[in-house]
Write a protein that holds these residues in place. Structure first.
Motif, short mmCIF file in Angstrom:
data_model
loop_
_atom_site.label_atom_id
_atom_site.label_comp_id
_atom_site.label_asym_id
_atom_site.label_seq_id
_atom_site.Cartn_x
_atom_site.Cartn_y
_atom_site.Cartn_z
N ARG A 108 -22.37 -0.78 11.96
CA ARG A 108 -21.10 -1.14 11.37
C ARG A 108 -20.64 -2.60 12.00
O ARG A 108 -20.53 -3.73 11.31
N LEU A 109 -20.99 -2.89 13.32
CA LEU A 109 -20.51 -3.93 13.99
C LEU A 109 -21.68 -5.03 13.58
O LEU A 109 -21.18 -6.42 13.33
N ALA A 110 -22.93 -4.88 13.60
CA ALA A 110 -24.08 -5.68 12.90
C ALA A 110 -23.64 -6.23 11.51
O ALA A 110 -23.62 -7.40 11.25
N VAL A 111 -23.18 -5.34 10.67
CA VAL A 111 -22.84 -5.62 9.19
C VAL A 111 -21.72 -6.45 9.11
O VAL A 111 -21.68 -7.60 8.36
N SER A 112 -20.59 -6.14 10.05
CA SER A 112 -19.38 -7.14 10.07
C SER A 112 -19.54 -8.60 10.44
O SER A 112 -18.90 -9.38 10.01
N LEU A 113 -20.77 -8.80 11.08
CA LEU A 113 -21.06 -10.11 11.65
C LEU A 113 -21.71 -10.98 10.61
O LEU A 113 -21.50 -12.08 10.88
N VAL A 114 -22.29 -10.25 9.64
CA VAL A 114 -23.32 -11.07 8.67
C VAL A 114 -22.95 -10.98 7.27
O VAL A 114 -23.69 -11.77 6.58
N VAL A 115 -22.22 -9.94 6.97
CA VAL A 115 -22.09 -9.58 5.64
C VAL A 115 -20.86 -9.82 5.21
O VAL A 115 -19.88 -9.39 5.82
N TRP A 116 -20.48 -10.35 3.87
CA TRP A 116 -19.25 -10.50 3.32
C TRP A 116 -19.13 -9.87 1.98
O TRP A 116 -20.37 -9.65 1.55
N PRO A 117 -18.12 -9.38 1.60
CA PRO A 117 -18.26 -8.84 0.10
C PRO A 117 -18.77 -9.45 -1.07
O PRO A 117 -18.27 -10.63 -0.90
N GLY A 118 -19.56 -8.90 -1.66
CA GLY A 118 -20.25 -9.70 -2.61
C GLY A 118 -21.61 -10.31 -2.64
O GLY A 118 -22.35 -10.51 -3.31
N ASP A 119 -21.85 -10.22 -1.07
CA ASP A 119 -23.20 -10.84 -0.60
C ASP A 119 -24.14 -9.79 -1.16
O ASP A 119 -24.13 -8.65 -1.32
N ARG A 120 -25.34 -10.57 -1.43
CA ARG A 120 -26.77 -9.82 -1.83
C ARG A 120 -27.12 -9.73 -0.28
O ARG A 120 -27.66 -10.64 0.38
N VAL A 121 -27.62 -8.58 0.12
CA VAL A 121 -28.17 -8.06 1.27
C VAL A 121 -29.36 -7.38 1.26
O VAL A 121 -29.49 -6.34 0.53
N LEU A 122 -30.44 -7.96 2.17
CA LEU A 122 -31.60 -7.06 2.32
C LEU A 122 -31.53 -6.58 3.69
O LEU A 122 -31.53 -7.11 4.83
N ASP A 123 -31.75 -5.09 3.70
CA ASP A 123 -31.91 -4.43 4.87
C ASP A 123 -33.38 -3.77 5.18
O ASP A 123 -34.04 -3.14 4.44
N VAL A 124 -34.07 -4.81 6.02
CA VAL A 124 -35.36 -4.44 6.34
C VAL A 124 -35.90 -3.43 7.23
O VAL A 124 -35.08 -3.36 8.11
N CYS A 125 -36.88 -2.63 6.99
CA CYS A 125 -37.37 -1.33 8.05
C CYS A 125 -35.87 -0.40 7.68
O CYS A 125 -35.57 0.01 8.89
N CYS A 126 -35.45 -0.18 6.80
CA CYS A 126 -34.43 0.36 6.53
C CYS A 126 -34.30 2.09 7.06
O CYS A 126 -33.24 2.49 7.06
N GLY A 127 -35.40 2.30 6.93
CA GLY A 127 -35.62 3.97 7.59
C GLY A 127 -34.78 4.80 6.54
O GLY A 127 -35.01 4.60 5.22
N THR A 128 -33.93 5.51 7.00
CA THR A 128 -33.24 6.60 6.40
C THR A 128 -31.91 6.16 5.65
O THR A 128 -31.20 6.87 5.20
N GLY A 129 -31.71 4.81 5.89
CA GLY A 129 -30.82 3.98 4.87
C GLY A 129 -29.28 4.08 5.48
O GLY A 129 -28.75 3.50 5.18
N ASP A 130 -29.14 4.21 7.30
CA ASP A 130 -27.85 4.08 7.43
C ASP A 130 -27.30 2.74 7.63
O ASP A 130 -26.24 2.39 7.14
N LEU A 131 -27.86 1.55 8.03
CA LEU A 131 -27.67 0.32 8.16
C LEU A 131 -27.48 -0.26 6.58
O LEU A 131 -26.46 -0.93 6.43
N ALA A 132 -28.30 0.10 5.89
CA ALA A 132 -28.07 -0.41 4.23
C ALA A 132 -26.89 0.00 3.49
O ALA A 132 -25.90 -0.44 3.08
N VAL A 133 -26.54 1.48 4.06
CA VAL A 133 -25.33 2.32 3.40
C VAL A 133 -23.98 1.58 4.10
O VAL A 133 -22.92 1.14 3.39
N ALA A 134 -24.03 1.07 5.42
CA ALA A 134 -23.05 0.60 6.02
C ALA A 134 -22.74 -0.93 5.42
O ALA A 134 -21.78 -1.27 5.17
N ALA A 135 -23.93 -1.63 5.03
CA ALA A 135 -23.70 -2.79 4.29
C ALA A 135 -23.03 -2.86 2.94
O ALA A 135 -22.28 -3.67 2.55
N GLU A 136 -23.44 -1.66 2.33
CA GLU A 136 -22.76 -1.56 1.07
C GLU A 136 -21.38 -1.21 1.16
O GLU A 136 -20.64 -1.59 0.34
#
Length: 227
Positions: free
Chosen positions: A41-69
């Motif tokens: 969640r900290l990582a996401v808060s530093l680089v993602v703004w609402p409405g951004d198109r975001v790519l999560d690479v090596c997403c694994g089971t998706g926790d970081l991608a879901v946090a970005a969403e």
């Protein structure tokens, strides 16, 4: 290339993650005492703004991608392990889950506002090529966050060695894909330190590169911006 050396061919890495997919989330929580979700969640808060198109690479089971969403991003999660992606799809039906190669991203230049990688760059066969691909798909001014295990210094160093060199491999004796837990500490040992990773990110074309240590120094969160 062997698990003990911390280097594996891409197909071997893919097979390894397919095998450990059923226990991947549980092991993440155990190995980080539940802190990994907070770090994502900290990582996401530093680089993602609402409405951004975001790519999560090596997403694994998706926790970081879901946090970005959850932070308001329009997210694509990419991984080359189908077993990992199957579990990621259960967590969100609105993230776009893509099977693909982090070293040859199937996206156009400048397609994303932000890119994230959570505990994945360590597994890339060519780290510099992977960082250049992240930079390529970002728009000018787009931001990247890389969350990765690193080697601590100071008083935590001996405890880290006990945890990573003894306890984590021991887990592999009783869990599926046991060799993965031999590979994990070996891959951390051979991976560049936090300062070296920052330099590689700059070499890949990113600016304003910096990092902070988390979890008493066992994890580093790097951020950077595309020129």
């Amino acid at each position: 290339m062997t698990h003990e050396s911390g280097t594996l061919a891409p197909d071997a890495v893919e097979g390894m993650f397919d095998r450990i997919a059923p226990v991947y989330d549980v092991m993440n929580r155990v190995m980080t005492v539940g802190l990994d979700q907070r770090w994502r969640r900290l990582a996401v808060s530093l680089v993602v703004w609402p409405g951004d198109r975001v790519l999560d690479v090596c997403c694994g089971t998706g926790d970081l991608a879901v946090a970005a969403e959850q932070h308001g991003g329009r997210v694509v999660g990419l991984d080359f392990s189908e077993q990992m992606l199957q579990r990621a799809r259960r967590k969100s039906g609105t993230v776009e889950w893509v099977r693909g190669d982090a070293l040859a991203l199937p996206f156009e230049e400048g397609e994303f506002d932000a890119a994230t990688v959570g505990f994945g760059v360590r597994n890339l066969e060519d780290l510099e090529a992977g960082l250049r691909e992240l930079e390529r798909v970002l728009r000018p001014g787009g931001k990247v966050a890389v969350l990765e295990i690193t080697r601590p210094s100071g008083i935590l160093r001996p405890f880290f060695r006990i945890w990573f060199d003894l306890l984590v491999p021991f887990a592999g004796k009783v869990l599926p894909g046991g060799k993965a837990y031999t590979y994990l500490p070996a891959s951390v040992r051979r991976f560049p330190g936090a300062d070296d990773l920052a330099a590689l990110m700059e070499r890949a074309g990113l600016t304003d590169v910096g990092y902070r240590r988390l979890g008493g120094g066992i994890v580093a969160l790097h951020t950077g911006t595309k020129r």
